[in-house]
Design a protein around this motif. Structure first.
Motif, PDB file in Angstrom:
ATOM      1  N   THR A  40       0.856  -1.255   0.080  1.00 55.64           N
ATOM      2  CA  THR A  40      -0.084  -0.008  -0.021  1.00 55.64           C
ATOM      3  C   THR A  40       0.891   1.080   0.094  1.00 55.64           C
ATOM      4  O   THR A  40       0.463   1.896  -0.803  1.00 55.64           O
ATOM      5  CB  THR A  40      -1.014   0.139   1.205  1.00 55.64           C
ATOM      6  OG1 THR A  40      -1.707  -1.222   1.207  1.00 55.64           O
ATOM      7  CG2 THR A  40      -1.796   1.142   1.397  1.00 55.64           C
ATOM      8  N   VAL A  41       1.909   1.305   0.802  1.00 55.08           N
ATOM      9  CA  VAL A  41       2.836   2.361   0.867  1.00 55.08           C
ATOM     10  C   VAL A  41       3.562   2.541  -0.712  1.00 55.08           C
ATOM     11  O   VAL A  41       3.545   3.648  -1.095  1.00 55.08           O
ATOM     12  CB  VAL A  41       4.127   2.263   2.004  1.00 55.08           C
ATOM     13  CG1 VAL A  41       5.057   3.183   1.594  1.00 55.08           C
ATOM     14  CG2 VAL A  41       3.556   2.211   3.255  1.00 55.08           C
ATOM     15  N   ARG A  42       3.923   1.511  -1.336  1.00 47.39           N
ATOM     16  CA  ARG A  42       4.532   1.590  -2.908  1.00 47.39           C
ATOM     17  C   ARG A  42       3.449   2.225  -3.695  1.00 47.39           C
ATOM     18  O   ARG A  42       3.758   3.183  -4.221  1.00 47.39           O
ATOM     19  CB  ARG A  42       4.935   0.201  -3.015  1.00 47.39           C
ATOM     20  CG  ARG A  42       5.630   0.249  -4.308  1.00 47.39           C
ATOM     21  CD  ARG A  42       6.166  -1.001  -4.934  1.00 47.39           C
ATOM     22  NE  ARG A  42       5.181  -2.054  -4.952  1.00 47.39           N
ATOM     23  CZ  ARG A  42       5.294  -3.156  -5.674  1.00 47.39           C
ATOM     24  NH1 ARG A  42       6.553  -3.399  -6.016  1.00 47.39           N
ATOM     25  NH2 ARG A  42       4.306  -4.154  -5.751  1.00 47.39           N
ATOM     26  N   ALA A  65      10.963  -4.502   2.052  1.00 45.47           N
ATOM     27  CA  ALA A  65      10.831  -3.261   0.796  1.00 45.47           C
ATOM     28  C   ALA A  65      11.709  -3.516  -0.211  1.00 45.47           C
ATOM     29  O   ALA A  65      11.563  -3.556  -1.568  1.00 45.47           O
ATOM     30  CB  ALA A  65      11.285  -2.206   1.615  1.00 45.47           C
ATOM     31  N   GLU A  66      12.998  -4.136   0.095  1.00 44.29           N
ATOM     32  CA  GLU A  66      13.813  -4.576  -1.126  1.00 44.29           C
ATOM     33  C   GLU A  66      13.209  -5.541  -2.194  1.00 44.29           C
ATOM     34  O   GLU A  66      13.186  -5.472  -3.295  1.00 44.29           O
ATOM     35  CB  GLU A  66      15.083  -4.845  -0.724  1.00 44.29           C
ATOM     36  CG  GLU A  66      16.073  -4.038  -0.303  1.00 44.29           C
ATOM     37  CD  GLU A  66      17.507  -4.311   0.242  1.00 44.29           C
ATOM     38  OE1 GLU A  66      17.676  -5.534   0.371  1.00 44.29           O
ATOM     39  OE2 GLU A  66      18.028  -3.315   0.995  1.00 44.29           O
ATOM     40  N   ALA A  67      12.714  -6.677  -1.510  1.00 43.60           N
ATOM     41  CA  ALA A  67      11.835  -7.666  -2.100  1.00 43.60           C
ATOM     42  C   ALA A  67      10.725  -7.281  -2.856  1.00 43.60           C
ATOM     43  O   ALA A  67      10.563  -7.642  -4.148  1.00 43.60           O
ATOM     44  CB  ALA A  67      11.440  -8.842  -1.187  1.00 43.60           C
ATOM     45  N   LEU A  70      10.679  -1.748  -3.482  1.00 43.97           N
ATOM     46  CA  LEU A  70      10.358  -0.266  -2.843  1.00 43.97           C
ATOM     47  C   LEU A  70      11.699   0.420  -2.487  1.00 43.97           C
ATOM     48  O   LEU A  70      12.317  -0.246  -1.401  1.00 43.97           O
ATOM     49  CB  LEU A  70       9.298  -0.501  -1.782  1.00 43.97           C
ATOM     50  CG  LEU A  70       9.039   0.778  -0.948  1.00 43.97           C
ATOM     51  CD1 LEU A  70       8.274   1.933  -1.832  1.00 43.97           C
ATOM     52  CD2 LEU A  70       8.298   0.472   0.218  1.00 43.97           C
ATOM     53  N   ASP A  71      11.988   1.535  -2.950  1.00 40.73           N
ATOM     54  CA  ASP A  71      13.247   2.345  -2.569  1.00 40.73           C
ATOM     55  C   ASP A  71      12.893   2.829  -1.158  1.00 40.73           C
ATOM     56  O   ASP A  71      12.057   3.774  -1.201  1.00 40.73           O
ATOM     57  CB  ASP A  71      13.710   3.253  -3.527  1.00 40.73           C
ATOM     58  CG  ASP A  71      15.012   3.880  -3.348  1.00 40.73           C
ATOM     59  OD1 ASP A  71      15.856   3.195  -2.498  1.00 40.73           O
ATOM     60  OD2 ASP A  71      15.081   5.039  -3.705  1.00 40.73           O
ATOM     61  N   VAL A  72      13.630   2.523  -0.086  1.00 38.65           N
ATOM     62  CA  VAL A  72      13.464   3.173   1.175  1.00 38.65           C
ATOM     63  C   VAL A  72      14.791   3.696   1.766  1.00 38.65           C
ATOM     64  O   VAL A  72      15.761   2.971   1.827  1.00 38.65           O
ATOM     65  CB  VAL A  72      12.947   1.916   2.183  1.00 38.65           C
ATOM     66  CG1 VAL A  72      12.890   2.650   3.619  1.00 38.65           C
ATOM     67  CG2 VAL A  72      11.735   1.332   1.590  1.00 38.65           C
ATOM     68  N   ASP A  73      14.808   5.078   1.973  1.00 36.45           N
ATOM     69  CA  ASP A  73      15.702   5.871   2.595  1.00 36.45           C
ATOM     70  C   ASP A  73      15.818   5.209   4.170  1.00 36.45           C
ATOM     71  O   ASP A  73      14.759   5.380   4.653  1.00 36.45           O
ATOM     72  CB  ASP A  73      15.399   7.158   2.350  1.00 36.45           C
ATOM     73  CG  ASP A  73      16.670   8.144   3.008  1.00 36.45           C
ATOM     74  OD1 ASP A  73      17.558   7.655   3.766  1.00 36.45           O
ATOM     75  OD2 ASP A  73      16.447   9.514   2.822  1.00 36.45           O
TER      76      ASP A  73
END
Length: 90
Positions: A40-42, A65-67, A70-73
Protein backbone atom coordinates in the motif's frame (compact mmCIF):
# COMPACT_ATOMS: atom_id res chain seq x y z
CA UNK A 1 -12.78 24.96 5.18
CA UNK A 2 -10.43 23.55 2.58
CA UNK A 3 -12.24 22.52 -0.64
CA UNK A 4 -10.35 19.21 -0.66
CA UNK A 5 -11.91 18.23 2.65
CA UNK A 6 -15.42 18.74 1.25
CA UNK A 7 -14.98 16.34 -1.69
CA UNK A 8 -16.41 12.82 -1.67
CA UNK A 9 -13.74 10.17 -2.25
CA UNK A 10 -14.67 6.52 -2.68
CA UNK A 11 -11.75 5.10 -4.68
CA UNK A 12 -7.99 5.52 -4.88
CA UNK A 13 -8.45 6.97 -8.37
CA UNK A 14 -10.80 9.63 -6.93
CA UNK A 15 -8.19 10.50 -4.32
CA UNK A 16 -5.41 10.71 -6.90
CA UNK A 17 -7.46 13.03 -9.13
CA UNK A 18 -8.39 15.20 -6.18
CA UNK A 19 -4.80 15.57 -4.99
CA UNK A 20 -2.91 15.63 -8.29
CA UNK A 21 -1.80 19.25 -7.84
CA UNK A 22 -1.02 18.89 -4.13
CA UNK A 23 2.33 17.97 -2.55
CA UNK A 24 2.57 14.52 -0.97
CA UNK A 25 1.68 14.26 2.71
CA UNK A 26 4.30 13.16 5.21
CA UNK A 27 2.66 10.30 7.12
CA UNK A 28 3.71 7.79 9.75
CA UNK A 29 2.98 4.19 8.77
CA UNK A 30 2.87 1.69 11.64
CA UNK A 31 3.48 -2.06 11.25
CA UNK A 32 5.48 -1.18 8.15
CA UNK A 33 7.16 -4.59 8.06
CA UNK A 34 3.81 -6.11 7.00
CA UNK A 35 3.72 -7.08 3.30
CA UNK A 36 0.25 -5.61 2.68
CA UNK A 37 1.24 -2.36 4.38
CA UNK A 38 4.40 -2.04 2.27
CA UNK A 39 2.42 -2.77 -0.92
CA UNK A 40 0.00 0.00 0.00
CA UNK A 41 2.87 2.36 0.81
CA UNK A 42 4.47 1.59 -2.55
CA UNK A 43 1.22 2.35 -4.38
CA UNK A 44 0.49 5.54 -2.45
CA UNK A 45 4.07 6.77 -2.85
CA UNK A 46 4.09 6.00 -6.59
CA UNK A 47 0.81 7.91 -6.92
CA UNK A 48 2.40 10.92 -5.24
CA UNK A 49 0.05 10.82 -2.27
CA UNK A 50 2.53 10.29 0.56
CA UNK A 51 6.09 10.53 1.78
CA UNK A 52 6.11 7.78 4.41
CA UNK A 53 7.86 7.42 7.74
CA UNK A 54 7.95 3.64 8.19
CA UNK A 55 7.56 2.54 11.81
CA UNK A 56 8.37 -1.00 12.88
CA UNK A 57 11.25 -3.48 12.70
CA UNK A 58 13.94 -1.73 10.59
CA UNK A 59 15.64 -4.94 9.44
CA UNK A 60 12.36 -6.51 8.29
CA UNK A 61 11.17 -3.28 6.68
CA UNK A 62 14.40 -2.98 4.70
CA UNK A 63 14.41 -6.65 3.69
CA UNK A 64 10.77 -6.73 2.61
CA UNK A 65 10.92 -3.34 0.88
CA UNK A 66 13.87 -4.51 -1.21
CA UNK A 67 12.00 -7.70 -2.15
CA UNK A 68 9.04 -5.56 -3.29
CA UNK A 69 11.25 -3.15 -5.23
CA UNK A 70 10.42 -0.26 -2.90
CA UNK A 71 13.28 2.20 -2.52
CA UNK A 72 13.47 3.11 1.17
CA UNK A 73 15.75 5.77 2.61
CA UNK A 74 17.07 4.53 6.00
CA UNK A 75 16.25 7.97 7.45
CA UNK A 76 12.56 7.24 6.83
CA UNK A 77 12.50 4.17 9.11
CA UNK A 78 11.79 4.47 12.84
CA UNK A 79 12.22 1.54 15.20
CA UNK A 80 10.79 3.42 18.15
CA UNK A 81 7.12 4.09 18.55
CA UNK A 82 7.62 7.00 20.94
CA UNK A 83 6.48 10.46 19.90
CA UNK A 84 9.92 12.05 20.14
CA UNK A 85 11.53 9.55 17.78
CA UNK A 86 8.82 9.85 15.17
CA UNK A 87 8.54 13.63 15.49
CA UNK A 88 12.27 14.01 14.72
CA UNK A 89 11.79 12.31 11.33
CA UNK A 90 8.54 14.03 10.33
Amino acid sequence: MNDLMMQHVSTLDDLCKLTENQPPLRVGVVCAEDDAVLETVRSAKASGLIEPLLIGNPALITQKAEALGLDVDPDTIAAEIGRASCRERV
